[in-house]
Motif scaffolding. Structure first.
Motif, PDB file in Angstrom:
ATOM      1  N   UNK A 164      49.459   4.073  48.860  1.00  0.00           N
ATOM      2  CA  UNK A 164      50.038   3.011  49.693  1.00  0.00           C
ATOM      3  C   UNK A 164      49.048   2.510  50.733  1.00  0.00           C
ATOM      4  N   UNK A 165      49.043   1.206  50.983  1.00  0.00           N
ATOM      5  CA  UNK A 165      48.053   0.580  51.868  1.00  0.00           C
ATOM      6  C   UNK A 165      48.007   1.251  53.236  1.00  0.00           C
ATOM      7  N   UNK A 166      49.168   1.644  53.768  1.00  0.00           N
ATOM      8  CA  UNK A 166      49.203   2.229  55.101  1.00  0.00           C
ATOM      9  C   UNK A 166      48.490   3.567  55.186  1.00  0.00           C
TER      10      UNK A 166
ATOM     11  N   UNK B  48      53.165   9.887  58.837  1.00  0.00           N
ATOM     12  CA  UNK B  48      53.783   8.787  58.099  1.00  0.00           C
ATOM     13  C   UNK B  48      55.142   9.217  57.595  1.00  0.00           C
ATOM     14  N   UNK B  49      56.126   8.342  57.759  1.00  0.00           N
ATOM     15  CA  UNK B  49      57.497   8.681  57.357  1.00  0.00           C
ATOM     16  C   UNK B  49      57.581   9.068  55.888  1.00  0.00           C
ATOM     17  N   UNK B  50      56.940   8.284  55.021  1.00  0.00           N
ATOM     18  CA  UNK B  50      57.025   8.545  53.586  1.00  0.00           C
ATOM     19  C   UNK B  50      56.413   9.893  53.227  1.00  0.00           C
TER      20      UNK B  50
ATOM     21  N   UNK C  88      58.472  13.332  52.012  1.00  0.00           N
ATOM     22  CA  UNK C  88      58.211  13.685  50.625  1.00  0.00           C
ATOM     23  C   UNK C  88      58.349  12.535  49.654  1.00  0.00           C
ATOM     24  N   UNK C  89      58.490  11.298  50.168  1.00  0.00           N
ATOM     25  CA  UNK C  89      58.641  10.142  49.286  1.00  0.00           C
ATOM     26  C   UNK C  89      57.310   9.700  48.692  1.00  0.00           C
ATOM     27  N   UNK C  90      56.211  10.036  49.367  1.00  0.00           N
ATOM     28  CA  UNK C  90      54.872   9.746  48.864  1.00  0.00           C
ATOM     29  C   UNK C  90      54.119  11.055  48.757  1.00  0.00           C
ATOM     30  N   UNK C  91      53.641  11.349  47.568  1.00  0.00           N
ATOM     31  CA  UNK C  91      52.885  12.568  47.363  1.00  0.00           C
ATOM     32  C   UNK C  91      51.401  12.265  47.294  1.00  0.00           C
ATOM     33  N   UNK C  92      50.615  12.949  48.102  1.00  0.00           N
ATOM     34  CA  UNK C  92      49.165  12.778  48.111  1.00  0.00           C
ATOM     35  C   UNK C  92      48.549  14.090  47.648  1.00  0.00           C
ATOM     36  N   UNK C  93      48.003  14.108  46.463  1.00  0.00           N
ATOM     37  CA  UNK C  93      47.544  15.365  45.888  1.00  0.00           C
ATOM     38  C   UNK C  93      46.288  15.908  46.545  1.00  0.00           C
TER      39      UNK C  93
END
Length: 359
Positions: A20-22, A305-307, A311-316
């Motif tokens: 995500x851009x943010x 970051x909220x996401x 857990x809405x955005x996973x960054x491996x």
């Protein structure tokens, strides 16, 4: 935009397009260092001007006034950002105080009733008393960044409130027998107060957009959700709000971070430059403000970051670790802080939250 995207692919590769851009400024290798160098160059190359020289070279709109630093009183100006269309019919300019480092809008929105005698309520109540000014300042109030539908935006606000309260768990896990005042902007939709009541707090609201009001004080908790950036007299306002806290009381602050990697990456396009925002704080300038308004200490909780936190955005793997390192180095999008009214509050809550003393 296309050129920037193409350059990013050359430097970092296409795999970061899926991020995500943010979050991209936080997860790409070497970007924090590059942005810090870019920021230092901007500060070093931008001339510092005398107040009179800045006034002579800057157009003033009808609803604006020239101001000096509201934190330390410095008159010199270092103009850093200029964003067309962020104000009503004019240009939004942000300067840096060369003495204390505060970023603030100059010209700023002129108070609607500047000659009204001060009372025991924040000066913001005077600024926001006039309907056109309230409309100007609050037309874009939202925690959503992408024009989400009302229900979706409400869900995001609810999530952000919960995540922030959980970040300061000892204070907000249970409000039984305690009072909470939400110092808000505009009528609001009551989402946070409902959440606070669910946790046992007795709640009240101080509407800073409704004009001068009387508050009895004695609150255990005061909350400022994206309000601090909109207070035109922050030293006077926070002294006033501190006076509404009971002994051992705390004040929760959520505000855009003027030291964020996003600001350093996007410059004039930073989303924190909303037309209702007047001041932009880093952790350093916020500590200065709290110290000068009588608070005994402050604790910070990193904002990943909220996401990400939900857990809405996973960054491996490396991406997630890099994001956490960069945020914990002070570059997060938002500042989450808990200010302690006195030593009793520091002793009761601060030791478990890693508080730093400010007085």
């Amino acid at each position: 935009m296309f050129a920037r995207r193409a350059l990013s692919r050359v430097v970092y590769g296409s795999r970061y397009d899926r991020v995500p851009r943010n979050h991209r400024s936080y997860v790409r290798p070497g970007e924090r260092l590059a942005r810090e160098v870019q920021w230092r160059l901007r500060i070093g190359r931008t001339p510092v001007m005398r107040f009179q020289d800045y006034r002579e070279r800057t157009l003033l709109e009808r609803t604006e006034e020239f101001v000096t630093c509201r934190l330390c009183g410095e008159t010199r100006q270092q103009p850093l950002f200029q964003r067309a269309g962020a104000g009503r019919g004019g240009t939004y300019r942000v300067v840096r105080c060369p003495a204390c480092g505060l970023l603030y809008r100059n010209p700023a929105v002129r108070p609607a009733t500047p000659d009204v005698p001060r009372t025991d309520v924040p000066y913001a109540g005077l600024l926001y008393a006039d309907v056109p000014y309230a409309d100007l300042l609050y037309a874009d109030v939202s925690h959503a960044d992408d024009g989400a539908a009302p229900d979706r935006a409400a869900d995001r606000r609810r999530r952000r409130h919960r995540l922030t309260m959980d970040a300061f768990g000892p204070v907000f896990s249970s409000g039984r027998g305690r009072t909470l005042l939400d110092a808000g902007h505009g009528a609001g939709d009551g989402i946070f107060l409902r959440l606070a009541r669910e946790r046992g707090f007795d709640t009240a609201r101080l509407d800073l957009a409704a004009g001068p009001v009387t508050a009895a004080g004695g609150f255990d908790v005061i909350t400022l959700w994206s309000v601090l950036a909109r207070l035109p007299r922050p030293v006077e306002d926070l002294r006033c709000l501190r006076g509404l806290l009971a002994p051992g009381g705390v004040m929760l602050i959520l505000t855009a971070n003027a030291a964020s990697l996003q600001l350093k990456a996007y410059g004039n396009g930073w989303t924190g430059f909303r037309r209702g925002n007047l001041m932009f704080y880093s952790a350093e300038t916020l500590v200065t403000l709290l110290s000068r308004t009588g608070f005994a200490g402050v604790a910070f909780a990193p904002f990943y970051g909220d996401d990400v936190e939900a857990g809405a955005v996973g960054l491996p793997g490396r991406m997630g670790r890099r994001l956490r390192r960069n945020v914990e180095a002070g570059g997060g999008k938002m500042i989450r802080a808990l200010a302690f009214a006195d030593r009793e509050a520091v002793h009761r809550w601060g030791e478990r939250l890693g508080a730093r003393r400010s007085t």
